[in-house]
Design an enzyme around this catalytic site. Structure first.
Site, PDB file in Angstrom:
ATOM      1  CE  LYS A 259      -3.743  -1.956   2.847  1.00 14.68           C
ATOM      2  NZ  LYS A 259      -4.936  -1.704   2.040  1.00 14.68           N
ATOM      3  NE  ARG A 333     -10.862  -9.685  -1.981  1.00 12.67           N
ATOM      4  CZ  ARG A 333     -11.127  -8.729  -2.878  1.00 12.67           C
ATOM      5  NH1 ARG A 333     -11.384  -9.061  -4.133  1.00 12.67           N
ATOM      6  NH2 ARG A 333     -11.141  -7.464  -2.512  1.00 12.67           N
TER       7      ARG A 333
END
Length: 486
Positions: A259, A333
């Protein structure tokens, strides 16, 4: 200190109207409060305050706060009970003013809804300052008068649940590691005889063949933990439970798909899903709700290292499906895939998972509401009705086959962890990915990325991690327990 509410007049020019507690106090001081208020200029607007000193020896400082119109109720356009929201906001503002005056105890006008008043007081005063030497004065809010004591206590319990989630999300990632998170929740549940907490180590996760979860965890020096909570509040311990699943990434660097550094510190709250569902179970236990709840939280860090997932790697989930990891920052996920497979072991009445899953959810709804993707209209109705009461709103999002095709059209594996059109409909393709690991008829995925933190949007929460939608999950569980009772 004392916080009293006052309603706006239904007509623009009319005099303000006191609550019953305000009326009683005004009689106690021979009408001085009403006289002073009328001398102070125009009537108080919603959420605005006036402070009076020296009116009564028991209450050296009295804060009068505007509640808006007395007739305020459910607002169909806003999807919440405006009267309750007005009370939460007004009481929070009033209590903070008492705190600024450095008065350690405040009595709060129930304002006709003691639960909402208690929520406003306890949520409004909360602040994470554990690690500062200079701390704000801790103020203890109490109910003014003796009516509505039960409703007040319920509001305190709901708010303390959300504050627990806020505490866990706000704390630095070197303080709340996977094992520390699990131990903190275990300690909160220790006093309840009908709760069992299992802190599962990496060896157990391996025997469960949770390859997707383990692939994320292996990039960090912190070992993963699978936290499993059994709250047996139902009349029959064999009754099908409500299963809550929460994403527990205690720090998310993005892994190899790193990120940007700006704002990365906020990723200490990437375990917001685990924090809200575990806090909801702590609250359900405190309220002694008559239903069974199981909480599942896969906990780990997502870090870049020589052992971390690489873009293009293929991993195998618990149900045997292979997953191509095209972006290591779409890691939540992967944890949830395995936890959702495991959730199917419990013959659940419903499976509800919560996760700070996608930046796309924040883009879609901002901080106005939690996005809900569900295969069950029954489940949606219960969540939606709960959120109208709590003011912590939910909004239904699509689970179309359109999005499923975008994650199952994958060159190397059964599914890809990102949609093939990359950013388009990112929250929806993430939900479609999770659906590949669900066979239960009543399942809901709550994407809470947009409601993770608060700047100033929710006036009764200070700036920082929000702990939303803990109270909605509690209210939802309470409604479900009434359902099974009837």
């Amino acid at each position: 200190g004392l916080v009293l509410g006052v309603y706006s007049s239904e007509k623009d020019d009319g005099a303000a109207q006191f609550t019953s507690a305000g009326d009683a106090f005004d009689r106690l001081v021979s009408g001085k409060l009403r006289a002073l208020l009328s001398l102070c200029g125009p009537p108080l607007k919603k959420g605005k305050t006036r402070v009076f000193h020296g009116l009564h020896q028991d209450f050296p400082s009295v804060v009068v706060v505007g509640l808006g119109k007395k007739s305020a109720g459910i607002n169909e356009q806003e999807n919440w009970n405006e009267g309750k929201e007005n009370i939460r906001t007004a009481v929070a503002v009033g209590c903070r003013q008492i705190q600024d005056l450095e008065i350690p105890c405040v009595e709060v006008d129930p304002c006709g809804d003691a639960q909402a008043a208690a929520e406003g007081a306890v949520l409004g005063l909360h602040e994470y300052n554990e690690l500062k030497q200079k701390k704000k004065l801790v103020v203890a809010p109490q109910l003014h008068g003796s009516a509505e004591r039960e409703a007040w206590q319920k509001g305190v319990t709901y708010a303390e649940g959300q504050n627990l989630a806020r505490y866990l999300m706000e704390a630095p990632a070197n303080y709340i590691t996977p094992i520390k998170f699990a131990e903190h929740i275990e300690q909160k549940l220790r006093s309840f005889s009908n709760v069992k907490v299992h802190i599962r180590p990496e060896s157990w996760i391996t025997t469960q063949e949770m390859g997707a979860f383990l692939s994320v965890a292996k990039g960090s020096a912190e070992p993963p933990i699978f936290l499993e909570i059994h709250y047996l509040g139902g009349a029959n311990t064999d009754d099908p439970p409500l299963v809550f699943v929460g994403k527990g990434v205690t720090f998310d660097s993005g892994g190899i798909s790193l990120k940007p550094s700006s704002g990365m510190d906020a990723m200490r709250a990437d375990m917001g899903g685990a924090a809200t569902v575990c806090s909801a179970i702590v609250t359900a236990a405190a309220l002694n709700l008559p239903l069974n709840i199981i909480g599942l939280a896969p906990l780990c860090e997502n870090m870049p290292s020589g052992k971390a997932n690489k873009p293009g790697d293929v991993v195998r989930a618990k149900n045997g499906k292979t997953i191509q990891v095209d972006n290591t920052d779409a890691e939540g996920r992967l944890l949830l895939a395995d936890a959702l497979c495991y959730a199917h072991n419990f013959n659940a009445r419903a499976i509800v998972n919560a996760a700070t899953l996608t930046g796309a959810m924040d883009v879609a709804l901002g901080s106005a509401a939690t996005g809900v993707f569900t295969n069950s209209s029954w489940l949606w109705t219960h969540l939606y009705e709960a959120s109208i009461l709590t003011g912590d709103r939910v909004w239904r999002m699509p689970l179309f086959e359109h999005y499923t095709k975008q994650v199952t059209d994958c060159p190397l594996a059964d599914v890809s962890n990102i949609g093939k059109y990359s950013r388009a409909g990112g929250a929806c393709t993430a939900a479609a990915f999770l659906k590949e690991f669900v066979t239960a008829p009543h399942w809901a995925h709550l994407d809470i990325a947009g409601v993770m933190s608060n700047k100033d949007e929710v006036p009764y929460l200070r700036k920082g991690m929000a702990g939303r939608p803990t109270r909605t999950l509690v209210e939802f569980a309470a409604r479900l327990s009434q359902d099974s009772h009837n």
